[in-house]
Design an enzyme around this catalytic site. Structure first.
Site, PDB file in Angstrom:
ATOM      1  N   THR A  92      49.820 -91.031 -42.486  1.00  0.00           N
ATOM      2  CA  THR A  92      49.388 -89.806 -43.174  1.00  0.00           C
ATOM      3  C   THR A  92      48.688 -90.196 -44.478  1.00  0.00           C
ATOM      4  O   THR A  92      48.835 -91.320 -44.945  1.00  0.00           O
ATOM      5  CB  THR A  92      50.590 -88.889 -43.491  1.00  0.00           C
ATOM      6  OG1 THR A  92      51.495 -89.590 -44.337  1.00  0.00           O
ATOM      7  CG2 THR A  92      51.308 -88.451 -42.221  1.00  0.00           C
ATOM      8  N   GLU A 145      51.215-104.040 -44.500  1.00  0.00           N
ATOM      9  CA  GLU A 145      50.024-104.851 -44.801  1.00  0.00           C
ATOM     10  C   GLU A 145      48.793-103.984 -45.069  1.00  0.00           C
ATOM     11  O   GLU A 145      47.967-104.309 -45.922  1.00  0.00           O
ATOM     12  CB  GLU A 145      49.749-105.788 -43.618  1.00  0.00           C
ATOM     13  CG  GLU A 145      48.574-106.714 -43.792  1.00  0.00           C
ATOM     14  CD  GLU A 145      48.773-107.693 -44.939  1.00  0.00           C
ATOM     15  OE1 GLU A 145      49.662-108.543 -44.832  1.00  0.00           O
ATOM     16  OE2 GLU A 145      48.036-107.596 -45.935  1.00  0.00           O
ATOM     17  N   VAL A 148      47.360-102.599 -48.804  1.00  0.00           N
ATOM     18  CA  VAL A 148      46.609-103.359 -49.817  1.00  0.00           C
ATOM     19  C   VAL A 148      45.483-104.144 -49.159  1.00  0.00           C
ATOM     20  O   VAL A 148      45.724-104.975 -48.289  1.00  0.00           O
ATOM     21  CB  VAL A 148      47.516-104.353 -50.574  1.00  0.00           C
ATOM     22  CG1 VAL A 148      46.729-105.033 -51.692  1.00  0.00           C
ATOM     23  CG2 VAL A 148      48.734-103.659 -51.135  1.00  0.00           C
ATOM     24  N   GLY A 150      43.060-103.412 -47.059  1.00  0.00           N
ATOM     25  CA  GLY A 150      42.563-103.136 -45.704  1.00  0.00           C
ATOM     26  C   GLY A 150      42.795-104.291 -44.754  1.00  0.00           C
ATOM     27  O   GLY A 150      43.923-104.703 -44.519  1.00  0.00           O
ATOM     28  N   GLY A 203      29.321 -91.464 -48.063  1.00  0.00           N
ATOM     29  CA  GLY A 203      30.716 -91.371 -47.629  1.00  0.00           C
ATOM     30  C   GLY A 203      31.567 -92.527 -48.131  1.00  0.00           C
ATOM     31  O   GLY A 203      32.704 -92.709 -47.704  1.00  0.00           O
ATOM     32  N   GLU A 206      34.681 -90.397 -52.423  1.00  0.00           N
ATOM     33  CA  GLU A 206      35.149 -89.043 -52.112  1.00  0.00           C
ATOM     34  C   GLU A 206      34.403 -88.038 -52.994  1.00  0.00           C
ATOM     35  O   GLU A 206      33.865 -88.408 -54.035  1.00  0.00           O
ATOM     36  CB  GLU A 206      36.650 -88.914 -52.437  1.00  0.00           C
ATOM     37  CG  GLU A 206      37.509 -89.973 -51.824  1.00  0.00           C
ATOM     38  CD  GLU A 206      37.989 -89.588 -50.441  1.00  0.00           C
ATOM     39  OE1 GLU A 206      37.889 -88.410 -50.090  1.00  0.00           O
ATOM     40  OE2 GLU A 206      38.443 -90.490 -49.721  1.00  0.00           O
ATOM     41  N   LYS A 221      47.917-100.280 -55.561  1.00  0.00           N
ATOM     42  CA  LYS A 221      47.958-101.504 -54.750  1.00  0.00           C
ATOM     43  C   LYS A 221      48.599-102.641 -55.543  1.00  0.00           C
ATOM     44  O   LYS A 221      49.352-103.456 -54.998  1.00  0.00           O
ATOM     45  CB  LYS A 221      46.551-101.879 -54.300  1.00  0.00           C
ATOM     46  CG  LYS A 221      46.017-100.901 -53.259  1.00  0.00           C
ATOM     47  CD  LYS A 221      44.540-101.052 -53.034  1.00  0.00           C
ATOM     48  CE  LYS A 221      44.057-100.104 -51.944  1.00  0.00           C
ATOM     49  NZ  LYS A 221      42.597 -99.978 -51.936  1.00  0.00           N
TER      50      LYS A 221
END
Lengths: 336, 168
Positions: A92, A145, A148, A150, A203, A206, A221
Site C-alpha cells: 500500500t 528491501e 530503500v 528500489g 511523471g 508528483e 529511507k
C-alpha cells in the site's frame, strides 16, 4: 517442492509489478523448488480470493479494465486475518504521518503468524522497533528491501554479502526525483521551477512534490537504514533535513567551475560522531556518488572491505518488484 | 606547519640522504622532494626543494644540523594555512552584510576566506556564491565551517558543503 501461499495487499504500481514478476518468473521459481500460490489480491475497493491460487493474468486484466481487482468486498484486513496463507506482500502507499494502513496490516499479519515483505516506508520510518519486536515475538520473518533504493540491494548487501563487516557510514542519493531535477538544472542551466514542471509532465515528480523535494522521502529511507543496519532506534524527527527547493542554477554553475556537482545526499554514521543528515552537498564530478538522471547510489564505508558503492534504479514498478521478489525467495529458502 | 625549503647539495653521491636524515630525526613528515639534477647552480651544486610538515617547531635544529652536514639552506618558506575547502552559499548574501560574514571567519586568526565568486541574477533575487576558506589544519577548518554555518543560519543562507569521503 515447497508451496508458499501469499497475498498481495495493495494493487497499485508496486502490487501490479509484483504480480507481473511472479508470472514471468514462475518457471524459474519452480526450478528453485518454490511453488508460489497467490491466494488473495486486494485494493482499496475490495479483494479477490482463491485458496487454490488466483490466475494473475486475469487479475491484472480486471484491474486494467474495471479499475479494481475486487470480486468480493472483503477488506485487506479481512484477508490478512481470515484467509489462510504464509506470506503477506504489503504494497500500500506510504503515509509518513500515521504509517497507515500499512502499519496495521503488518502488525496483524505478524499476529496471524504470517511473514511480511513490504515496500511501504511509512510503518518502518515511524515504528521500526515495534515491528521488529512483533515479528520476533511471533516467530515470523519481516523483510523490506524495496523500501530503500528500489532495485538497488542495499539492505541485503549490508546484511548478507558484507556479513562480518562493520558498516561505518552510508551516504548516497536515495531519491530519483531530486536527482533528476538537479541533473537537468546542471546540464541545461534551467531554473528549479522550470525543471520541476518538466519532471511533473514526465511523471517523475508528483503533482505535490513536497515529499520528494523537501528531502522527506530521503530522510525516511535514512531512518530505515539507521535502524536496520546500524540498530540505532531512531525516527524521522531525528534526521536533520534540508531539501533542494532553494538550489539556484547559478549555484550549480559555480559548483561546475570547480568541477563539482550538487546532489541531495542522505548520510548516516554511527559511533562517536552520530550523523543523520539530508542536505544538498558538493560532489566532485569524478566521484562515484555523482550519478545523473533518476539513478540512486549508495556508498558504504566498511571496516574490512573498505568503501563499496552500488547504483541502480531507485523507483519503478518492476524495479521495486525485483527487490520484493528477492525478499520472497529469501523467506521461502529460510522457511524450508 | 607546512614548510618549503630550498637546499643546495654538492654534486657527489650520498648528499640527498645527508639532507633528509636531519628532517626525519627531528620529526618532520616529508611530503615531497624535488631534485633538480638537471639545473645545477653556477657553482656546480644541485638545487633540491623539500616540502615537509613540522608539528614540534624544531626548525632551527633542523637548519643547524643541515649546515653541519655542509648543506646550504637557501630559503625557508612557511605556509601557514594549509587546509582548504570550497562551499556554496545561497540566499541574500550581499544584503546580509557580506563583509561581516567574511570577518567572522577572518577574525579567528586560524582561518581566512581567500576567494569569493558571486552570481547575482537580479535585484531582490537570491544570490549564489562560491567561497574558498583556508585554515591551519583540518580541525581548524571544521571550526571555521561551524562558524560559517552559525552565521548563515542567522542570515537565512543555505550552506552547501562538500561530502567528506573520497572513494579511496
Amino acid at each position: 517442492m515447497k508451496t508458499i501461499r501469499l497475498s498481495i495487499i495493495g494493487f497499485g504500481a508496486v502490487g501490479q509489478g509484483v504480480a507481473r514478476v511472479l508470472r514471468n518468473k514462475r518457471d524459474y521459481l519452480v526450478h528453485l523448488g518454490i511453488n508460489l500460490l497467490v491466494v488473495a489480491v486486494t485494493d482499496s475497493h475490495g479483494a479477490c480470493i482463491d485458496p487454490d491460487g488466483l490466475d494473475l493474468r486475469a487479475v491484472l486484466q480486471r484491474k486494467k479494465e474495471s479499475g479494481t481487482v475486487a470480486t468480493s468486498n472483503a477488506s485487506s484486513l479481512d484477508v490478512i486475518k481470515n484467509t489462510d496463507h504464509d506470506l503477506v506482500i504489503e504494497a500500500t502507499p506510504t503515509d509518513i504521518e500515521t504509517g497507515e494502513p500499512g502499519l496495521t496490516h503488518i502488525i496483524e499479519s505478524f499476529k496471524h503468524g504470517r511473514h511480511v515483505v513490504t515496500s511501504n516506508k511509512g510503518p518502518l520510518a515511524l515504528q521500526y522497533k515495534q515491528l521488529y519486536n512483533e515479528a520476533k515475538k511471533h516467530g515470523v520473518i519481516f523483510r523490506f528491501e524495496a523500501t530503500v533504493g528500489g532495485a538497488m540491494p542495499i539492505l541485503n548487501l549490508a546484511h548478507d554479502a558484507l556479513a562480518g563487516n562493520r558498516i561505518i557510514s552510508i551516504e548516497g542519493i536515495l531519491n530519483g526525483t531530486c536527482n533528476y531535477i538537479l541533473s537537468r538544472m546542471t546540464e541545461e542551466s534551467l531554473s528549479y521551477k522550470h525543471v520541476l514542471g518538466e519532471a511533473q509532465d514526465l511523471g517523475i515528480a508528483e503533482s505535490d512534490p513536497t515529499y520528494d523535494v523537501e528531502g522527506i522521502d530521503t530522510a525516511c529511507k535514512l531512518v530505515i537504514l539507521a535502524n536496520a543496519i546500524f540498530e540505532m532506534d531512531v525516527m524521522y524527527g531525528d534526521v536533520e533535513v534540508t531539501g533542494i527547493t532553494k538550489i539556484t542554477s547559478e549555484a550549480l554553475s559555480l559548483a561546475n567551475v570547480e568541477n563539482n556537482v550538487i546532489r541531495l545526499i542522505g548520510e548516516v554514521q554511527d559511533g562517536n560522531k552520530r550523523i543523520m543528515r539530508v542536505a544538498p552537498r558538493l560532489i566532485p564530478k569524478q566521484h562515484p556518488l555523482a550519478v545523473g538522471g533518476t539513478l540512486n547510489v549508495a556508498l558504504l564505508k566498511t571496516d574490512t572491505a573498505g568503501p563499496i558503492c552500488i547504483s541502480g534504479k531507485g523507483a519503478g514498478s518492476m524495479e521495486t518488484a525485483s527487490a520484493i521478489l528477492s525478499d520472497i525467495i529469501v523467506i521461502c529458502h529460510k522457511n524450508t | 606547519m607546512i614548510i618549503s625549503m630550498d637546499l643546495e647539495l654538492k654534486d657527489i653521491p650520498g648528499q640527498l640522504v645527508h639532507a633528509l636524515i636531519p628532517l626525519s630525526d627531528f620529526g618532520a613528515n616529508i611530503m615531497s622532494v624535488l631534485h633538480h639534477h638537471d639545473q645545477p647552480t653556477p657553482s656546480g651544486s644541485i638545487p633540491v626543494q623539500v616540502i615537509f610538515e613540522l608539528k614540534n617547531g624544531r626548525l632551527k635544529d633542523i637548519i643547524t644540523e643541515l649546515e653541519k652536514n655542509d648543506i646550504r639552506v637557501v630559503t625557508v618558506g612557511k605556509k601557514r594555512l594549509y587546509e582548504e575547502v570550497t562551499v556554496i552559499l545561497i540566499g541574500h548574501i550581499v544584503h546580509n552584510d557580506m563583509s561581516d560574514t567574511i570577518d567572522q571567519i577572518d577574525n579567528t586568526g586560524f582561518a581566512e576566506v581567500v576567494s569569493i565568486s558571486i552570481s547575482m541574477p537580479g535585484i531582490n533575487e537570491q544570490s549564489s556564491a562560491s567561497l574558498v576558506i583556508n585554515a591551519e589544519d583540518k580541525n581548524k577548518l571544521i571550526e571555521a565551517m561551524n562558524i560559517l554555518k552559525t552565521v548563515a543560519e542567522k542570515k537565512n543562507l543555505l550552506v552547501i558543503e562538500p561530502i567528506e569521503n573520497s572513494f579511496e
